[in-house]
Design a protein around this motif. Structure first.
Motif, PDB file in Angstrom:
ATOM      1  N   ALA A  80       6.816   3.262   9.627  1.00  0.00           N
ATOM      2  CA  ALA A  80       8.160   3.319   9.032  1.00  0.00           C
ATOM      3  C   ALA A  80       8.084   4.033   7.683  1.00  0.00           C
ATOM      4  N   CYS A  81       7.046   3.720   6.906  1.00  0.00           N
ATOM      5  CA  CYS A  81       6.878   4.376   5.595  1.00  0.00           C
ATOM      6  C   CYS A  81       6.631   5.868   5.783  1.00  0.00           C
ATOM      7  N   LEU A  82       5.833   6.203   6.798  1.00  0.00           N
ATOM      8  CA  LEU A  82       5.561   7.620   7.071  1.00  0.00           C
ATOM      9  C   LEU A  82       6.862   8.347   7.434  1.00  0.00           C
ATOM     10  N   ALA A  83       7.684   7.690   8.260  1.00  0.00           N
ATOM     11  CA  ALA A  83       8.950   8.320   8.673  1.00  0.00           C
ATOM     12  C   ALA A  83       9.824   8.595   7.447  1.00  0.00           C
ATOM     13  N   ILE A  84       9.880   7.638   6.541  1.00  0.00           N
ATOM     14  CA  ILE A  84      10.697   7.850   5.330  1.00  0.00           C
ATOM     15  C   ILE A  84      10.106   8.993   4.498  1.00  0.00           C
ATOM     16  N   ALA A  85       8.771   8.990   4.365  1.00  0.00           N
ATOM     17  CA  ALA A  85       8.131  10.031   3.549  1.00  0.00           C
ATOM     18  C   ALA A  85       8.402  11.418   4.127  1.00  0.00           C
TER      19      ALA A  85
ATOM     20  N   ARG B 227      19.236   6.938   0.075  1.00  0.00           N
ATOM     21  CA  ARG B 227      18.909   6.457   1.423  1.00  0.00           C
ATOM     22  C   ARG B 227      17.478   5.902   1.446  1.00  0.00           C
ATOM     23  N   GLU B 228      16.565   6.590   0.774  1.00  0.00           N
ATOM     24  CA  GLU B 228      15.181   6.121   0.723  1.00  0.00           C
ATOM     25  C   GLU B 228      15.136   4.714   0.122  1.00  0.00           C
ATOM     26  N   ARG B 229      15.849   4.527  -0.992  1.00  0.00           N
ATOM     27  CA  ARG B 229      15.824   3.207  -1.644  1.00  0.00           C
ATOM     28  C   ARG B 229      16.420   2.134  -0.723  1.00  0.00           C
ATOM     29  N   GLU B 230      17.466   2.527   0.001  1.00  0.00           N
ATOM     30  CA  GLU B 230      18.095   1.568   0.928  1.00  0.00           C
ATOM     31  C   GLU B 230      17.101   1.153   2.025  1.00  0.00           C
ATOM     32  N   LEU B 231      16.423   2.154   2.615  1.00  0.00           N
ATOM     33  CA  LEU B 231      15.484   1.845   3.708  1.00  0.00           C
ATOM     34  C   LEU B 231      14.297   1.030   3.187  1.00  0.00           C
ATOM     35  N   VAL B 232      13.812   1.389   1.999  1.00  0.00           N
ATOM     36  CA  VAL B 232      12.689   0.645   1.417  1.00  0.00           C
ATOM     37  C   VAL B 232      13.112  -0.800   1.138  1.00  0.00           C
ATOM     38  N   ARG B 233      14.318  -0.977   0.620  1.00  0.00           N
ATOM     39  CA  ARG B 233      14.824  -2.344   0.358  1.00  0.00           C
ATOM     40  C   ARG B 233      14.798  -3.168   1.647  1.00  0.00           C
ATOM     41  N   GLU B 234      15.214  -2.532   2.729  1.00  0.00           N
ATOM     42  CA  GLU B 234      15.241  -3.248   4.013  1.00  0.00           C
ATOM     43  C   GLU B 234      13.823  -3.592   4.477  1.00  0.00           C
ATOM     44  N   LEU B 235      12.902  -2.649   4.281  1.00  0.00           N
ATOM     45  CA  LEU B 235      11.507  -2.924   4.678  1.00  0.00           C
ATOM     46  C   LEU B 235      10.945  -4.110   3.894  1.00  0.00           C
TER      47      LEU B 235
ATOM     48  N   HIS C  49       0.827  -1.222   0.000  1.00  0.00           N
ATOM     49  CA  HIS C  49       0.000   0.000   0.000  1.00  0.00           C
ATOM     50  C   HIS C  49       0.858   1.267   0.000  1.00  0.00           C
ATOM     51  N   TYR C  50       2.042   1.176   0.595  1.00  0.00           N
ATOM     52  CA  TYR C  50       2.854   2.387   0.775  1.00  0.00           C
ATOM     53  C   TYR C  50       4.119   2.440  -0.079  1.00  0.00           C
ATOM     54  N   VAL C  51       4.427   1.327  -0.734  1.00  0.00           N
ATOM     55  CA  VAL C  51       5.691   1.280  -1.472  1.00  0.00           C
ATOM     56  C   VAL C  51       5.405   1.104  -2.953  1.00  0.00           C
ATOM     57  N   ASP C  52       6.082   1.897  -3.752  1.00  0.00           N
ATOM     58  CA  ASP C  52       6.077   1.684  -5.196  1.00  0.00           C
ATOM     59  C   ASP C  52       7.168   0.647  -5.457  1.00  0.00           C
ATOM     60  N   MET C  53       6.737  -0.604  -5.590  1.00  0.00           N
ATOM     61  CA  MET C  53       7.702  -1.706  -5.644  1.00  0.00           C
ATOM     62  C   MET C  53       8.584  -1.595  -6.897  1.00  0.00           C
ATOM     63  N   ALA C  54       8.027  -1.094  -7.980  1.00  0.00           N
ATOM     64  CA  ALA C  54       8.809  -1.004  -9.219  1.00  0.00           C
ATOM     65  C   ALA C  54       9.961  -0.009  -9.038  1.00  0.00           C
ATOM     66  N   GLN C  55       9.662   1.103  -8.371  1.00  0.00           N
ATOM     67  CA  GLN C  55      10.684   2.161  -8.211  1.00  0.00           C
ATOM     68  C   GLN C  55      11.499   1.991  -6.924  1.00  0.00           C
ATOM     69  N   GLY C  56      10.969   1.189  -5.989  1.00  0.00           N
ATOM     70  CA  GLY C  56      11.670   1.016  -4.710  1.00  0.00           C
ATOM     71  C   GLY C  56      11.615   2.268  -3.849  1.00  0.00           C
ATOM     72  N   VAL C  57      10.514   3.033  -3.960  1.00  0.00           N
ATOM     73  CA  VAL C  57      10.369   4.254  -3.157  1.00  0.00           C
ATOM     74  C   VAL C  57       9.001   4.253  -2.459  1.00  0.00           C
ATOM     75  N   ILE C  58       8.868   5.174  -1.515  1.00  0.00           N
ATOM     76  CA  ILE C  58       7.597   5.276  -0.777  1.00  0.00           C
ATOM     77  C   ILE C  58       6.575   6.054  -1.608  1.00  0.00           C
ATOM     78  N   ARG C  59       5.322   5.584  -1.531  1.00  0.00           N
ATOM     79  CA  ARG C  59       4.225   6.271  -2.232  1.00  0.00           C
ATOM     80  C   ARG C  59       3.112   6.462  -1.189  1.00  0.00           C
ATOM     81  N   MET C  60       3.183   7.619  -0.495  1.00  0.00           N
ATOM     82  CA  MET C  60       2.191   7.861   0.564  1.00  0.00           C
ATOM     83  C   MET C  60       0.899   8.386  -0.038  1.00  0.00           C
TER      84      MET C  60
END
Ligand code: M6R
Length: 606
Positions: free
Chosen positions: A410-415, A427-435, A269-280
């Motif tokens: 966690a997604c909100l914190a990144i956003a 850094r965003e991509r790194e944190l999303v990868r870990e999530l 719901h919160y991650v754009d899996m294709a781009q590896g970034v948060i989508r709030m």
């Protein structure tokens, strides 16, 4: 809390009332009861304890009425005895109630002086006598209820039936949820849509202050000022949520095992899996300009919020004020102009959290809520809803809702970090990868629970347990203690590891297990020093860590080996061992794991 149901039909309703109550037992299970209109008279059956006791009573003393109301209770006023069980009634009126009537003493005195005799210790009985009194003065049932409602202070969802009326039921809500279901020549009501889901998927949610007049073929709703109100029926998704334990012994076990899947759903719901970034979702506020964030919640949801404070302050560099919801508004905390207030709640109905949400709204905050039940009052009163996709959580001990709350936060914190430039794209991509790795790490932990069963055997021999954690593991220590005490009834406390030496260390001796949440993060060495302070005083140390046991530097009573995770995602991954420790201990202790004593899943009283 408490759950209420009602059915208006042309066939006997007792069995369906009990069926609906079964889906509301999460709201309380101290006693249960139903009342129906039988040949013009009101009849009721009640039983102390769980719903199955009421079912046994109904087998020997059935009810045949076509109009009825039911209740499952979490006691507030008066002991959980049959005498205090709902429905409460006089010869003319029967009522089930969820909430608290705050001015019940005053009403009771007034009505007693007017000649009414009270039989119970409950606040609800004053409502029954108040309506009866109005009817005795010659008012119709509808006018009597209307007059009575204007006298009530507090929070309530009410369902009311009347002697001599087999095509009438009334309902009202203020501060407690209530939903009306539309059937084919039948009407239903329930504290939530799941209660009535097998009967209908067309439901009308009442607004705050509404009251409703139900006949088999129609519903009339009036707002708090008594004006006819239009409340549009909607299609409920609740039927899809009807659930069982699968092949697990308890709902809690099933829900623990669902975590890899539901965390994935929440992430999707919160991650754009294709781009590896948060989508709030659109937040309706400029995250870059928030001066401060206020978080409020209760119990486990509060600990999720506390983890979020560590995340948001560290990764997004915004100050976060957090308090338990039952305290925040009474402190009359000053709130900054343009601030964001975040409320975390599985049920979305927790009275303390809702009241604080309203306080924050009155004080100009933009309201966001992290909720599991999207149709809940907290969700409906928020400017933006950040859903957790945990699915229905039935076990009273929150497990999958907690880890999904952490995932959304966690997604909100990144956003927020991205919006403010505290986190760059790399850094965003790194944190999303870990999530995205978390569901797999949790699934691996769930493959073998032997080490938790072994540790649980040690805990059953003790009375007191300490949980320690440092930094972002401190909220987990408190969550571990809460989980253990609520389902095993062992006394447990969670402390910040560095705080131990300021007092609690006096408790340590060879009989006190100390469970340490110690991922090998930047604070690991400091936590190890605290572990040694415990060891030096003979405490039994149970270390939950991804470090080898030798790194503790002292003998361990247990070593729970964790997968290597990232410092950012550790709180989600380390939630699993503390849940499993509590679960296996409770199973060995023989407690009622899914419905522990004195608790309820949804706490709708302050
Ligand atoms: O529905 P909520 O998340 O608002 O509920 C808050 C607490 O009542 C809840 O987390 C409670 O502490 C749980 N029983 C803990 O397992």
């Amino acid at each position: 809390m408490c759950g209420i149901v009602g059915i208006l039909s042309t066939r006997p309703v007792a069995a369906d009332l009990v069926d609906a109550l079964r889906r509301l037992e999460y709201r309380g299970y101290d006693s249960a009861g139903i009342a129906t209109v039988e040949g013009g008279h009101l009849e009721r059956r009640r039983a102390e304890g769980k719903l199955r006791n009421l079912e046994s009573r109904l087998l020997s003393e059935p009810l045949e009425g076509n109009v009825g109301i039911g209740h499952t209770r979490w006691a507030t006023h008066g002991k959980p005895t049959e005498r205090n069980a709902h429905p409460h009634m006089t010869a003319r009126v029967s009522v089930v109630h969820n909430g608290i009537i705050e001015n019940f003493r005053e009403l009771r005195e007034e009505l007693t002086a007017a000649g009414h005799t009270f039989e119970t210790d409950t606040d609800t009985e004053s409502v029954v006598h108040l309506i009866t009194d109005e009817m005795d003065k010659g008012r119709s049932p509808v006018d009597a209820v209307k007059a009575a409602l204007s006298r009530l202070k507090g929070a309530f969802a009410l369902a009311i039936i009347f002697a001599g009326e087999d095509n009438l039921m009334m309902a009202a809500r203020l501060g407690s949820p209530l939903v009306i279901g539309h059937g084919d020549g039948e009407m239903y009501l329930g504290s939530d849509a799941i209660a009535i889901a097998p009967f209908t998927d067309t439901v009308t949610y009442l607004d705050e202050g509404d009251y409703a007049v139900l006949h088999r073929d129609r519903l009339e709703v009036f707002d708090k000022d008594g004006r006819p109100a239009v409340r549009t029926p909607v299609k409920s998704q609740a039927n899809a949520l009807l659930i069982d334990k699968g092949n697990h012994r308890h709902f809690m076990a099933k829900e623990i095992h669902e975590q890899p899947e539901v965390i994935s759903h929440t992430l999707a719901h919160y991650v754009d899996m294709a781009q590896g970034v948060i989508r709030m979702p659109e937040m309706g506020i400029d995250l870059a300009k928030i001066p401060r964030i206020t978080i409020a919640a209760c119990g486990t949801a509060f600990y999720a919020g506390l983890v979020a404070k560590y995340w948001i302050e560290r990764y997004a560099r915004v100050p976060v004020e957090i308090d338990i919801a039952s305290e925040l508004r009474y402190r009359e905390a000053p709130l900054p102009e343009g601030g964001l207030a975040v409320f975390v709640s599985q049920s979305g109905e927790t009275a303390d959290t809702l009241a604080t949400l309203r306080y924050c709204r009155e004080n100009g905050q933009h309201i966001a809520s992290v909720v599991n039940v999207r149709t809940s009052t907290i969700a409906r009163e928020s400017d933006v809803v950040l859903p957790t996709l945990a699915g229905p959580e039935i076990g009273v001990a929150s497990t999958k809702a907690f880890t999904c709350q952490l995932t959304a936060l966690a997604c909100l914190a990144i956003a927020i970090g991205r919006a403010r430039g505290a986190i760059d794209e790399t850094r965003e991509r790194e944190l999303v990868r870990e999530l995205v790795e978390v569901p797999r790490q949790i699934a691996n932990q769930l493959l073998d629970e032997t080490q938790f069963e072994t540790l649980a055997h040690l805990l059953t021999k003790t009375r007191d347990v300490l949980f320690l954690g440092r930094g972002v593991s401190f909220p987990l220590a408190m969550e571990g203690a809460l989980k253990l005490k609520e389902i095993s009834y062992l006394h447990a406390e969670g402390y910040a590891a560095g705080e131990l030496k300021h007092g609690p260390i006096a408790l340590i001796d060879e009989n006190v297990p100390v469970i340490v949440v110690a991922p090998r993060d930047s604070l690991f060495d400091k936590t190890v020093s605290n572990v040694q302070e415990v060891a030096a005083r003979g405490g039994q140390i149970m270390l939950i860590t991804d470090a080898p046991s030798e790194e503790a530097g002292c003998p361990l009573a247990a070593h729970i080996a964790m997968p290597l995770a990232h410092e950012f995602t550790n709180p989600i991954v380390y939630a699993i061992p503390i849940q499993l420790i509590a679960y296996h201990t409770a199973v060995l202790m023989g407690t009622d794991v899914d419905q522990p004593r004195n608790l309820a899943k949804s706490v709708t009283v302050e």
